[in-house]
Write an enzyme that holds these catalytic residues in place. Sequence first.
Site, PDB file in Angstrom:
ATOM      1  N   ARG A   1      11.016  55.517  40.649  1.00 56.85           N
ATOM      2  CA  ARG A   1      11.786  54.668  41.562  1.00 56.85           C
ATOM      3  C   ARG A   1      10.831  53.875  42.446  1.00 56.85           C
ATOM      4  O   ARG A   1       9.615  54.104  42.428  1.00 56.85           O
ATOM      5  CB  ARG A   1      12.747  55.532  42.401  1.00 56.85           C
ATOM      6  CG  ARG A   1      12.004  56.740  42.980  1.00 56.85           C
ATOM      7  CD  ARG A   1      12.442  57.146  44.304  1.00 56.85           C
ATOM      8  NE  ARG A   1      12.249  56.103  45.270  1.00 56.85           N
ATOM      9  CZ  ARG A   1      11.068  55.834  45.849  1.00 56.85           C
ATOM     10  NH1 ARG A   1       9.967  56.505  45.561  1.00 56.85           N
ATOM     11  NH2 ARG A   1      10.977  54.866  46.733  1.00 56.85           N
ATOM     12  N   GLY A   2      11.408  52.930  43.217  1.00 57.64           N
ATOM     13  CA  GLY A   2      10.588  52.003  43.988  1.00 57.64           C
ATOM     14  C   GLY A   2      10.404  50.753  43.135  1.00 57.64           C
ATOM     15  O   GLY A   2      10.138  50.849  41.924  1.00 57.64           O
ATOM     16  N   ALA A   3      10.531  49.581  43.771  1.00 55.91           N
ATOM     17  CA  ALA A   3      10.635  48.334  43.007  1.00 55.91           C
ATOM     18  C   ALA A   3       9.451  48.096  42.046  1.00 55.91           C
ATOM     19  O   ALA A   3       9.661  47.919  40.842  1.00 55.91           O
ATOM     20  CB  ALA A   3      10.813  47.174  43.980  1.00 55.91           C
TER      21      ALA A   3
ATOM     22  N   ARG B   1      18.759  49.048  36.505  1.00 61.40           N
ATOM     23  CA  ARG B   1      19.055  48.982  37.951  1.00 61.40           C
ATOM     24  C   ARG B   1      19.041  47.508  38.348  1.00 61.40           C
ATOM     25  O   ARG B   1      18.105  46.786  37.985  1.00 61.40           O
ATOM     26  CB  ARG B   1      18.018  49.757  38.785  1.00 61.40           C
ATOM     27  CG  ARG B   1      18.165  51.269  38.690  1.00 61.40           C
ATOM     28  CD  ARG B   1      17.297  51.986  39.727  1.00 61.40           C
ATOM     29  NE  ARG B   1      17.946  52.055  41.043  1.00 61.40           N
ATOM     30  CZ  ARG B   1      17.323  52.486  42.145  1.00 61.40           C
ATOM     31  NH1 ARG B   1      16.045  52.862  42.095  1.00 61.40           N
ATOM     32  NH2 ARG B   1      17.960  52.533  43.297  1.00 61.40           N
TER      33      ARG B   1
ATOM     34  N   GLN C   1      14.481  59.940  50.239  1.00 61.14           N
ATOM     35  CA  GLN C   1      13.132  59.511  49.833  1.00 61.14           C
ATOM     36  C   GLN C   1      12.134  59.633  50.981  1.00 61.14           C
ATOM     37  O   GLN C   1      10.954  59.882  50.760  1.00 61.14           O
ATOM     38  CB  GLN C   1      13.168  58.049  49.340  1.00 61.14           C
ATOM     39  CG  GLN C   1      13.855  57.831  48.012  1.00 61.14           C
ATOM     40  CD  GLN C   1      15.327  57.491  48.175  1.00 61.14           C
ATOM     41  OE1 GLN C   1      15.980  57.943  49.110  1.00 61.14           O
ATOM     42  NE2 GLN C   1      15.857  56.701  47.260  1.00 61.14           N
TER      43      GLN C   1
ATOM     44  N   ASP D   1      13.084  45.181  47.862  1.00 60.39           N
ATOM     45  CA  ASP D   1      13.414  45.217  46.429  1.00 60.39           C
ATOM     46  C   ASP D   1      13.611  43.820  45.866  1.00 60.39           C
ATOM     47  O   ASP D   1      13.466  43.613  44.660  1.00 60.39           O
ATOM     48  CB  ASP D   1      14.651  46.078  46.189  1.00 60.39           C
ATOM     49  CG  ASP D   1      14.296  47.548  46.412  1.00 60.39           C
ATOM     50  OD1 ASP D   1      14.277  47.970  47.594  1.00 60.39           O
ATOM     51  OD2 ASP D   1      13.972  48.228  45.429  1.00 60.39           O
TER      52      ASP D   1
ATOM     53  N   ASN E   1      16.583  45.786  50.813  1.00 64.00           N
ATOM     54  CA  ASN E   1      15.757  47.004  50.800  1.00 64.00           C
ATOM     55  C   ASN E   1      16.713  48.191  50.974  1.00 64.00           C
ATOM     56  O   ASN E   1      17.931  48.014  51.158  1.00 64.00           O
ATOM     57  CB  ASN E   1      14.700  46.970  51.909  1.00 64.00           C
ATOM     58  CG  ASN E   1      13.685  48.088  51.759  1.00 64.00           C
ATOM     59  OD1 ASN E   1      13.160  48.308  50.667  1.00 64.00           O
ATOM     60  ND2 ASN E   1      13.408  48.815  52.823  1.00 64.00           N
ATOM     61  N   LYS E   2      16.176  49.376  50.921  1.00 61.49           N
ATOM     62  CA  LYS E   2      16.991  50.597  51.000  1.00 61.49           C
ATOM     63  C   LYS E   2      17.990  50.541  52.151  1.00 61.49           C
ATOM     64  O   LYS E   2      17.649  50.100  53.260  1.00 61.49           O
ATOM     65  CB  LYS E   2      16.053  51.797  51.155  1.00 61.49           C
ATOM     66  CG  LYS E   2      16.708  53.148  51.260  1.00 61.49           C
ATOM     67  CD  LYS E   2      17.646  53.474  50.121  1.00 61.49           C
ATOM     68  CE  LYS E   2      16.983  53.380  48.752  1.00 61.49           C
ATOM     69  NZ  LYS E   2      17.964  53.399  47.634  1.00 61.49           N
TER      70      LYS E   2
HETATM   71  O1  MRU Z   1      16.337  53.511  45.414  1.00 61.25           O
HETATM   72  P1  MRU Z   1      14.846  53.455  45.522  1.00 61.25           P
HETATM   73  O2  MRU Z   1      14.238  54.747  45.952  1.00 61.25           O
HETATM   74  O3  MRU Z   1      14.209  52.889  44.264  1.00 61.25           O
HETATM   75  O4  MRU Z   1      14.587  52.405  46.676  1.00 61.25           O
HETATM   76  C1  MRU Z   1      13.261  52.052  47.021  1.00 61.25           C
HETATM   77  C2  MRU Z   1      13.181  51.132  48.172  1.00 61.25           C
HETATM   78  O5  MRU Z   1      14.162  50.674  48.689  1.00 61.25           O
HETATM   79  C3  MRU Z   1      11.821  50.699  48.608  1.00 61.25           C
HETATM   80  O6  MRU Z   1      11.803  50.446  49.968  1.00 61.25           O
HETATM   81  C4  MRU Z   1      11.503  49.425  47.825  1.00 61.25           C
HETATM   82  O7  MRU Z   1      11.514  49.623  46.444  1.00 61.25           O
HETATM   83  C5  MRU Z   1      10.273  48.720  48.209  1.00 61.25           C
HETATM   84  S1  MRU Z   1       8.737  49.564  48.226  1.00 61.25           S
HETATM   85  C6  MRU Z   1       8.213  49.975  46.793  1.00 61.25           C
END
Ligand code: MRU
Length: 347
Positions: free
Chosen positions: A52-54, A94, A195, A236, A246-247
């Site tokens: 996970r993470g963009a 996703r 997270q 993201d 973002n999250k």
């Molecule tokens: O749902 P996730 O855990 O993939 O969400 C991740 C985030 O929102 C991060 O802040 C985002 O990907 C940017 S940093 C790598």
Amino acid sequence: MIPPLPPTITWLGAHDGHLELLDQTLLPHERRVLVVRRVDEVIEAIQGLRVRGAPAIGVAAAYGLVLGVREQVPLPSAFLETVRAVATALVRARPTAVNLAWAIERCLAAVREVPTLEHLFAAAQQLHRDEEQMSRRLGEHGRLLVQPGSTVLTHCNTGRLAAMGDGTALAVLFAAARAGVPFRVLADETRPLLQGARLTALELAAAGIPVQLLVDGAGPGLIARGEVQLVLVGADRIARNGDFANKVGTYPLALACAAHGVPFYCVAPSSTFDLQLADGSGIPIEERDATEVTHLAGQRIAPTGVGARNPAFDLTPGRLVRGFVSDRGVLQPPFDAGIKAVGAGGR
Ligand code: MRU
């Protein structure tokens, strides 16, 4: 002393090798590395947030494309069609992080030039290396934002688990710590999947950076009380005017920072800028299963029969952002020209 984590994403061998993913759903208590040889396993890992993470899902998807194409044993004439079919399935995994579509598009462009599996694999590896480089530059460009003695608040996980190299927003903190700057971090726990509590706290503690957890609702109040000097988040997907997804829980932090004059910075590599979108209204926001909210660690916490909304991301308007730390430098408002230049570099 926390032992170092295994790498987030590794490819072992040449194009006939396999992918290894650290299963992030089991952290911090269990370190299990998944051996992945099929594209449907990559899609499951992305959808289940095992990876996970963009930027990390972009790199995983690029290797997933190699695996998926390899499974087909295509005739040379059908090669590009095969790549496109596998690519479509991966991009759907996703919707919010543009890095996934960006990575797949870069690989597609490579095989349009030289349509072979070897070339596709080389493109995936190059993308992996490029993401590592970008992360290093994010750290270098952003580290001066961290003032000695300050308290930095961050949301979700943006470290080595979320991106290659040192990550995005956490890359800035790792670089500042390496430069000897003393600071401490407040990490939002990041409901519903935690997270921040499970991953960010683990990465910062392992690096010896002082970190405390916050429930997500606490951040704006501490910002108002002057207890936070800097907020750093990742993204993201960033539109041309600086609106970004973002999250979920990022937007209230940006509002609180704007109301109380606290600097709010977003840290992201070129692969996160979406030049096709003039503003954030076109960013798709992923809605995940309600059980992530109604249940905690497998136990139902809401009354039986009560459902939940579960948007995984929110949208922060660019006007609330003090600056974007990109791999090409820190962008100040108005963002349009700077974002265009950075995003074009990533394409
Ligand atoms: O749902 P996730 O855990 O993939 O969400 C991740 C985030 O929102 C991060 O802040 C985002 O990907 C940017 S940093 C790598």
